[in-house]
Design an enzyme around this catalytic site. Structure first.
Site: not given
Length: 369
Positions: A185, A212, A308
């Site tokens: 991310s 992401h 995540d």
């Protein structure tokens, strides 16, 4: 009479609730006094927002964020000092859950700076018009984006710092490698480039990547990743065959998971909600790798904010697979890899280039230790 009174009191309570809903607090970070003034006027005209701070450099913004809580930071990229782009991770860390909206002349759709800003953790971007062209349309788009971003999300910010677990690292799987799945991310583009730059050009297994990013930027990201990795990279479609040494990237609007049909690994796309709230999410990718490939799957969790990947890593390890995580010193934000590390799931915690060497060692059947 009493019914009317009850209705009146209910209305008062509802009205009071609406009035109690505070404005969305903003900070404007731009070295241009004109830009700061124009943006301030546009925002002040809407009662849903409150300007809580103004800064002329990223360094000033980081210092101010230590004293004031905001929901959104409007950030220019071209500024003196470290500049806006490189400062995004530090601003996010200082802002404690606030979101970053890039407002910059460099933030055109598909521009390299735009992709980099989003990969470093910015939530959205808006091209800044030229001098004298801050017209009504720009104001409408700006306010719309600010409303969409809304309040800060402080749910993933720890109340108190926790010590990193020093428990022994788990052993890696001894099965032959069949699949490599990488999640990232905030700061992911740099980490992925470093990781793939150190990875042998041929490892003989399919590679999945979940980063992401918004949907509109995935095709550009895949092209950039292909160049950095020196191998083919494509955005996944449902049913895409997973071929050795080809990178398949999760699209921005769906989770990328693994399936097996007649002995062939293929990609599947899901849009179900997940605990992390991310779309795409690293969790389904790692979990499905464990379900389908078991001990032949290896997950890598790189820099990123939040948790995540932790749940997916747990399920992958429970299925017999292995997980590695980026270390704190090399991470833009040590959130996702920290969650995996503290859960005792990572068989190695290293910088991206050294993680790549561990993958190479796994291919050569050397121990992950």
């Amino acid at each position: 009479m009493s019914g009317a009174l009850a209705t009146s009191r209910a209305s008062e309570r509802a009205g009071s609730g609406r009035q109690a809903r505070r404005p969305i607090r903003l900070m404007i970070v731009d070295d241009s006094m004109v830009a700061r003034a124009v943006l301030s006027r546009m925002i002040d005209a809407d009662g849903n927002f409150e300007i809580a701070g103004i800064a002329g450099t990223a360094e000033d913004a980081i210092e101010a964020l230590g004293q004031v809580m905001v929901d959104i930071v409007l950030l220019d990229l071209e500024m003196p000092g470290a500049g806006g782009l490189k400062s995004i991770p530090r601003i996010l860390e200082a802002a404690k859950g606030a979101k970053v909206l890039i407002v910059s002349s460099l933030a055109e759709d598909g521009a390299e700076e735009t992709i980099a800003a989003l990969a470093l953790g910015a939530h959205d971007t808006l091209p800044k018009p030229g001098t004298g062209r801050f017209n009504g349309r720009f104001s409408e788009v700006l306010l719309s984006k600010l409303r969409e971003l809304g309040y800060a999300d402080r749910s993933s910010i720890p109340l108190t710092p926790s010590a990193v677990s020093h428990r022994p690292l788990p052993a890696h799987s001894t099965e032959p490698l069949r699949l490599l799945a990488v999640g990232a991310s905030t700061g992911g583009i740099h980490a992925l480039a470093t990781f793939f730059g150190a990875l042998p050009k041929r490892i003989g297994v399919p590679i999945l990547v979940t980063q992401h990013l918004p949907p509109a930027f995935m095709s550009v990201f895949a092209r950039q990743l292909s160049v950095a990795a020196g191998r083919e990279a494509v955005v996944a479609e449902d049913g895409t065959r997973l071929l050795p040494d080809r990178i398949v990237v999760a699209p921005g609007e769906a989770h990328l998971v693994v399936d097996e049909v007649n002995g062939q690994l293929i990609a599947r796309l899901l849009k179900t909600k997940v605990a992390s709230g991310c779309l795409p999410s690293v969790d389904p990718m790692l979990a499905s790798a464990g379900t389908v490939v078991g001990g032949g799957a290896l997950g890598v969790v790189l820099t990123g904010m939040g948790r995540d990947g932790a749940e997916g890593a747990k399920r992958l390890v429970e299925a017999g697979g292995s997980v590695m995580a980026q270390d704190e010193a090399s991470s833009a934000i040590w959130g996702m890899p920290r969650a995996v590390t503290e859960a005792g799931l990572a068989c190695a915690v290293l910088p991206p280039d050294k993680l790549a060497r561990r993958v190479a060692a796994r291919v050569e059947e050397d121990p992950c230790k």
